[in-house]
Motif scaffolding. Structure first.
Motif, PDB file in Angstrom:
ATOM      1  N   GLN A 271       0.826  -1.203   0.000  1.00 28.17           N
ATOM      2  CA  GLN A 271       0.000   0.000   0.000  1.00 28.17           C
ATOM      3  C   GLN A 271       0.868   1.263   0.000  1.00 28.17           C
ATOM      4  OE1 GLN A 271      -3.821   0.492   2.276  1.00 28.17           O
ATOM      5  NE2 GLN A 271      -2.919  -1.168   3.460  1.00 28.17           N
ATOM      6  N   GLY A 272       0.469   2.214  -0.829  1.00 24.60           N
ATOM      7  CA  GLY A 272       1.143   3.501  -0.831  1.00 24.60           C
ATOM      8  C   GLY A 272       2.522   3.499  -1.443  1.00 24.60           C
ATOM      9  N   LYS A 273       2.950   2.361  -2.037  1.00 26.19           N
ATOM     10  CA  LYS A 273       4.293   2.300  -2.627  1.00 26.19           C
ATOM     11  C   LYS A 273       4.220   2.594  -4.134  1.00 26.19           C
ATOM     12  CE  LYS A 273       6.432   1.211   1.176  1.00 26.19           C
ATOM     13  NZ  LYS A 273       7.065  -0.091   1.399  1.00 26.19           N
ATOM     14  N   ASN A 274       5.111   3.463  -4.575  1.00 22.60           N
ATOM     15  CA  ASN A 274       5.250   3.807  -5.983  1.00 22.60           C
ATOM     16  C   ASN A 274       6.430   3.007  -6.524  1.00 22.60           C
ATOM     17  OD1 ASN A 274       5.045   5.120  -8.463  1.00 22.60           O
ATOM     18  ND2 ASN A 274       6.316   6.841  -7.804  1.00 22.60           N
ATOM     19  N   ILE A 275       6.154   1.916  -7.218  1.00 21.81           N
ATOM     20  CA  ILE A 275       7.169   0.919  -7.571  1.00 21.81           C
ATOM     21  C   ILE A 275       7.573   1.085  -9.034  1.00 21.81           C
ATOM     22  CG2 ILE A 275       7.649  -1.548  -7.691  1.00 21.81           C
ATOM     23  CD1 ILE A 275       5.134  -1.716  -5.660  1.00 21.81           C
ATOM     24  N   THR A 276       8.869   1.198  -9.269  1.00 19.31           N
ATOM     25  CA  THR A 276       9.374   1.367 -10.626  1.00 19.31           C
ATOM     26  C   THR A 276      10.316   0.217 -10.974  1.00 19.31           C
ATOM     27  OG1 THR A 276       9.219   3.785 -10.519  1.00 19.31           O
ATOM     28  CG2 THR A 276      10.678   2.855 -12.185  1.00 19.31           C
ATOM     29  N   TYR A 277      10.015  -0.460 -12.074  1.00 18.57           N
ATOM     30  CA  TYR A 277      10.896  -1.496 -12.615  1.00 18.57           C
ATOM     31  C   TYR A 277      11.557  -0.957 -13.876  1.00 18.57           C
ATOM     32  CZ  TYR A 277       8.622  -5.009  -9.630  1.00 18.57           C
ATOM     33  OH  TYR A 277       8.135  -5.730  -8.568  1.00 18.57           O
ATOM     34  N   THR A 278      12.855  -1.211 -14.005  1.00 18.26           N
ATOM     35  CA  THR A 278      13.581  -0.852 -15.218  1.00 18.26           C
ATOM     36  C   THR A 278      13.939  -2.122 -15.972  1.00 18.26           C
ATOM     37  OG1 THR A 278      14.507   1.149 -14.216  1.00 18.26           O
ATOM     38  CG2 THR A 278      15.602   0.299 -16.179  1.00 18.26           C
ATOM     39  N   VAL A 279      13.405  -2.259 -17.181  1.00 24.98           N
ATOM     40  CA  VAL A 279      13.710  -3.402 -18.042  1.00 24.98           C
ATOM     41  C   VAL A 279      14.929  -3.032 -18.879  1.00 24.98           C
ATOM     42  CG1 VAL A 279      12.885  -4.893 -19.898  1.00 24.98           C
ATOM     43  CG2 VAL A 279      11.294  -4.108 -18.112  1.00 24.98           C
ATOM     44  N   GLU A 280      16.031  -3.719 -18.639  1.00 23.67           N
ATOM     45  CA  GLU A 280      17.279  -3.447 -19.348  1.00 23.67           C
ATOM     46  C   GLU A 280      17.613  -4.634 -20.242  1.00 23.67           C
ATOM     47  OE1 GLU A 280      21.201  -1.412 -17.763  1.00 23.67           O
ATOM     48  OE2 GLU A 280      21.237  -3.558 -17.296  1.00 23.67           O
ATOM     49  N   ILE A 281      17.751  -4.376 -21.539  1.00 23.74           N
ATOM     50  CA  ILE A 281      17.994  -5.450 -22.503  1.00 23.74           C
ATOM     51  C   ILE A 281      19.413  -5.339 -23.056  1.00 23.74           C
ATOM     52  CG2 ILE A 281      17.279  -6.461 -24.704  1.00 23.74           C
ATOM     53  CD1 ILE A 281      14.469  -5.463 -24.134  1.00 23.74           C
ATOM     54  N   ASP A 282      20.160  -6.437 -22.922  1.00 21.73           N
ATOM     55  CA  ASP A 282      21.507  -6.501 -23.487  1.00 21.73           C
ATOM     56  C   ASP A 282      21.424  -7.277 -24.804  1.00 21.73           C
ATOM     57  OD1 ASP A 282      24.155  -6.798 -24.140  1.00 21.73           O
ATOM     58  OD2 ASP A 282      24.788  -7.429 -22.134  1.00 21.73           O
ATOM     59  N   PRO A 283      21.704  -6.628 -25.937  1.00 21.61           N
ATOM     60  CA  PRO A 283      21.549  -7.324 -27.227  1.00 21.61           C
ATOM     61  C   PRO A 283      22.503  -8.484 -27.415  1.00 21.61           C
ATOM     62  CG  PRO A 283      22.657  -5.226 -27.534  1.00 21.61           C
ATOM     63  CD  PRO A 283      22.181  -5.249 -26.117  1.00 21.61           C
ATOM     64  N   ILE A 284      23.609  -8.485 -26.690  1.00 20.38           N
ATOM     65  CA  ILE A 284      24.544  -9.615 -26.799  1.00 20.38           C
ATOM     66  C   ILE A 284      23.932 -10.855 -26.161  1.00 20.38           C
ATOM     67  CG2 ILE A 284      26.765 -10.496 -25.980  1.00 20.38           C
ATOM     68  CD1 ILE A 284      27.986  -7.830 -26.465  1.00 20.38           C
ATOM     69  N   GLY A 285      23.071 -10.647 -25.181  1.00 23.80           N
ATOM     70  CA  GLY A 285      22.465 -11.780 -24.482  1.00 23.80           C
ATOM     71  C   GLY A 285      23.443 -12.391 -23.501  1.00 23.80           C
ATOM     72  N   ASP A 286      23.275 -13.643 -23.249  1.00 24.36           N
ATOM     73  CA  ASP A 286      24.123 -14.341 -22.287  1.00 24.36           C
ATOM     74  C   ASP A 286      25.358 -14.857 -23.026  1.00 24.36           C
ATOM     75  OD1 ASP A 286      25.039 -15.401 -19.973  1.00 24.36           O
ATOM     76  OD2 ASP A 286      23.604 -17.066 -19.884  1.00 24.36           O
ATOM     77  N   GLU A 287      26.258 -13.931 -23.302  1.00 29.49           N
ATOM     78  CA  GLU A 287      27.470 -14.260 -24.055  1.00 29.49           C
ATOM     79  C   GLU A 287      28.348 -15.217 -23.266  1.00 29.49           C
ATOM     80  OE1 GLU A 287      31.044 -11.822 -26.358  1.00 29.49           O
ATOM     81  OE2 GLU A 287      30.009 -10.925 -24.647  1.00 29.49           O
ATOM     82  N   ILE A 288      28.970 -16.159 -23.971  1.00 26.18           N
ATOM     83  CA  ILE A 288      29.883 -17.089 -23.328  1.00 26.18           C
ATOM     84  C   ILE A 288      31.176 -16.360 -22.978  1.00 26.18           C
ATOM     85  CG2 ILE A 288      31.232 -19.202 -23.591  1.00 26.18           C
ATOM     86  CD1 ILE A 288      29.095 -20.206 -25.528  1.00 26.18           C
ATOM     87  N   HIS A 289      31.521 -16.376 -21.723  1.00 26.83           N
ATOM     88  CA  HIS A 289      32.777 -15.789 -21.255  1.00 26.83           C
ATOM     89  C   HIS A 289      33.702 -16.909 -20.781  1.00 26.83           C
ATOM     90  CE1 HIS A 289      30.806 -11.608 -20.332  1.00 26.83           C
ATOM     91  NE2 HIS A 289      30.718 -11.964 -21.600  1.00 26.83           N
ATOM     92  N   PHE A 290      34.951 -16.593 -20.666  1.00 25.67           N
ATOM     93  CA  PHE A 290      35.942 -17.575 -20.223  1.00 25.67           C
ATOM     94  C   PHE A 290      36.652 -17.057 -18.983  1.00 25.67           C
ATOM     95  CE2 PHE A 290      35.150 -18.412 -24.632  1.00 25.67           C
ATOM     96  CZ  PHE A 290      35.145 -19.794 -24.731  1.00 25.67           C
ATOM     97  N   ALA A 291      37.086 -17.988 -18.151  1.00 23.92           N
ATOM     98  CA  ALA A 291      37.800 -17.641 -16.926  1.00 23.92           C
ATOM     99  C   ALA A 291      39.158 -18.347 -16.950  1.00 23.92           C
ATOM    100  CB  ALA A 291      36.993 -18.063 -15.697  1.00 23.92           C
ATOM    101  N   PRO A 292      40.163 -17.746 -17.592  1.00 24.85           N
ATOM    102  CA  PRO A 292      41.459 -18.430 -17.749  1.00 24.85           C
ATOM    103  C   PRO A 292      42.315 -18.390 -16.491  1.00 24.85           C
ATOM    104  CG  PRO A 292      41.531 -16.272 -18.755  1.00 24.85           C
ATOM    105  CD  PRO A 292      40.117 -16.471 -18.296  1.00 24.85           C
ATOM    106  N   ALA A 293      43.098 -19.415 -16.344  1.00 26.11           N
ATOM    107  CA  ALA A 293      44.108 -19.501 -15.284  1.00 26.11           C
ATOM    108  C   ALA A 293      45.136 -20.542 -15.712  1.00 26.11           C
ATOM    109  CB  ALA A 293      43.476 -19.892 -13.949  1.00 26.11           C
ATOM    110  N   VAL A 294      46.307 -20.506 -15.139  1.00 20.09           N
ATOM    111  CA  VAL A 294      47.377 -21.450 -15.464  1.00 20.09           C
ATOM    112  C   VAL A 294      47.801 -22.159 -14.194  1.00 20.09           C
ATOM    113  CG1 VAL A 294      49.724 -21.715 -16.372  1.00 20.09           C
ATOM    114  CG2 VAL A 294      48.171 -20.020 -17.373  1.00 20.09           C
ATOM    115  N   VAL A 295      47.845 -23.473 -14.263  1.00 22.61           N
ATOM    116  CA  VAL A 295      48.317 -24.249 -13.120  1.00 22.61           C
ATOM    117  C   VAL A 295      49.794 -23.934 -12.894  1.00 22.61           C
ATOM    118  CG1 VAL A 295      48.733 -26.565 -12.218  1.00 22.61           C
ATOM    119  CG2 VAL A 295      46.649 -26.080 -13.527  1.00 22.61           C
ATOM    120  N   ASP A 296      50.164 -23.669 -11.658  1.00 23.75           N
ATOM    121  CA  ASP A 296      51.532 -23.308 -11.348  1.00 23.75           C
ATOM    122  C   ASP A 296      52.456 -24.500 -11.585  1.00 23.75           C
ATOM    123  OD1 ASP A 296      53.569 -21.709 -10.623  1.00 23.75           O
ATOM    124  OD2 ASP A 296      53.129 -21.680  -8.467  1.00 23.75           O
TER     125      ASP A 296
END
Length: 306
Positions: A271-296
């Motif tokens: 009650q009495g709350k003014n609620i705002t949602y922001t819809v943010e669209i990333d055109p790349i979508g869920d792009e595949i990213h990599f997490a590189p590391a090297v075993v010592d």
């Protein structure tokens, strides 16, 4: 008057603004004057309805010294929702006083419903930062936004504690529901949907969806309700046009549905709350990213004896 010794003086009278002299608020039609003895208590609501039995008119109990206010099985019109208001209870009033910039009975209204606003924006419109030598541009158009499984009918019970023999005062109403942590209504099983359909090209600045049209996704009044898993949902239908290096152009339509319960920052429409949602669209979508590391290197020591 002492408790339980009251009589009805003004019953569901419409109050209007009268412009004579400096302007003031008073009853339409009949003129009411302050009594020379006793006092008056006032409970107001808005918008006015001549039918006092309408579900949009709160009911005031007489059995507990008018300490209970109820909206009974009120249904929100999804196509044309209206803000409904109730005032603090003004008690032991005997004369007009200065309140909120007017001279009269203190009448502070509270919103009985919640309201939604929906903004839309693009997260990015090109990949210039990531690929300055081969820039891809995107144009994102939101075609339609749909709210579904939204409770639209319910009841509200509010209570207050009277202040007797303490001079003129106002007292607030409090939601009688104590079984949930949110200021919501008791809803029935009735649900509705709301559709906004207006092709809107996005920029990286958030803008109200449908701005400039007759049906804008702004100040949309809804029944206060807790958000449950897989119940209240929002569906965004949009189109992405991709302009890739070399002059390649492609267009694809998307439709994404999200549960409002997925966003913990807003666990309920209260009650009495003014609620705002922001819809943010990333055109790349869920792009595949990599997490590189090297075993010592594993150290191995040997001894060569000669």
């Amino acid at each position: 008057l002492t408790p339980n010794q009251h009589s009805l003086y003004i019953d569901n009278a419409e109050i209007i603004y009268k412009v004579a002299n400096t302007g003031y608020w008073a009853a339409k039609g009949e003129t009411y004057f302050w009594p020379t003895q006793g006092h008056l208590d006032f409970i107001s609501y808005s918008p006015y309805n001549a039918d006092a039995k309408s579900a949009a008119v709160p009911k005031i109990s007489d059995s507990d010294e008018q300490q209970t206010l109820k909206y009974e099985t009120f249904k929100v019109d999804a196509a044309n929702p209206v803000d409904i208001l109730y005032s603090d209870k003004a008690m032991q009033q005997t004369a007009n006083t200065l309140n909120y910039g007017f001279v009269g009975v203190p009448t502070l209204f509270h919103h009985a419903l919640a309201k939604l606003n929906i903004l839309v924006k693009a997260f990015r419109m090109n990949n210039r930062d990531e690929s300055p030598e081969a820039v891809t541009n995107w144009e994102i158009t939101v075609n339609k936004i749909t709210l579904s499984n939204i409770y639209d009918e319910g009841s509200l019970t509010m209570t207050t504690t009277n202040v007797h023999n303490a001079g003129a005062a106002t007292v607030k109403w409090a939601n009688a529901i104590t079984t949930v942590a949110y200021d919501v209504w008791s809803n029935t099983s009735s649900k509705t949907s709301k559709v906004w359909e207006c092709p809107q090209v996005l920029s990286t600045t958030a803008r109200t969806y449908g701005a400039g049209t007759a049906d804008v996704a702004e100040n949309y009044f809804i029944l206060p309700q807790a958000l449950a898993q897989d119940v209240q949902q929002i569906t965004i239908d949009y189109t992405i046009t991709t302009s890739a290096p070399g002059g390649q152009v492609g267009t694809k339509d998307y439709s994404v549905t999200k549960n409002f319960s997925e966003f913990p920052a807003v666990p309920a429409w209260e009650q009495g709350k003014n609620i705002t949602y922001t819809v943010e669209i990333d055109p790349i979508g869920d792009e595949i990213h990599f997490a590189p590391a090297v075993v010592d290197w594993e150290n191995v020591n040997g001894t060569i004896s000669i």
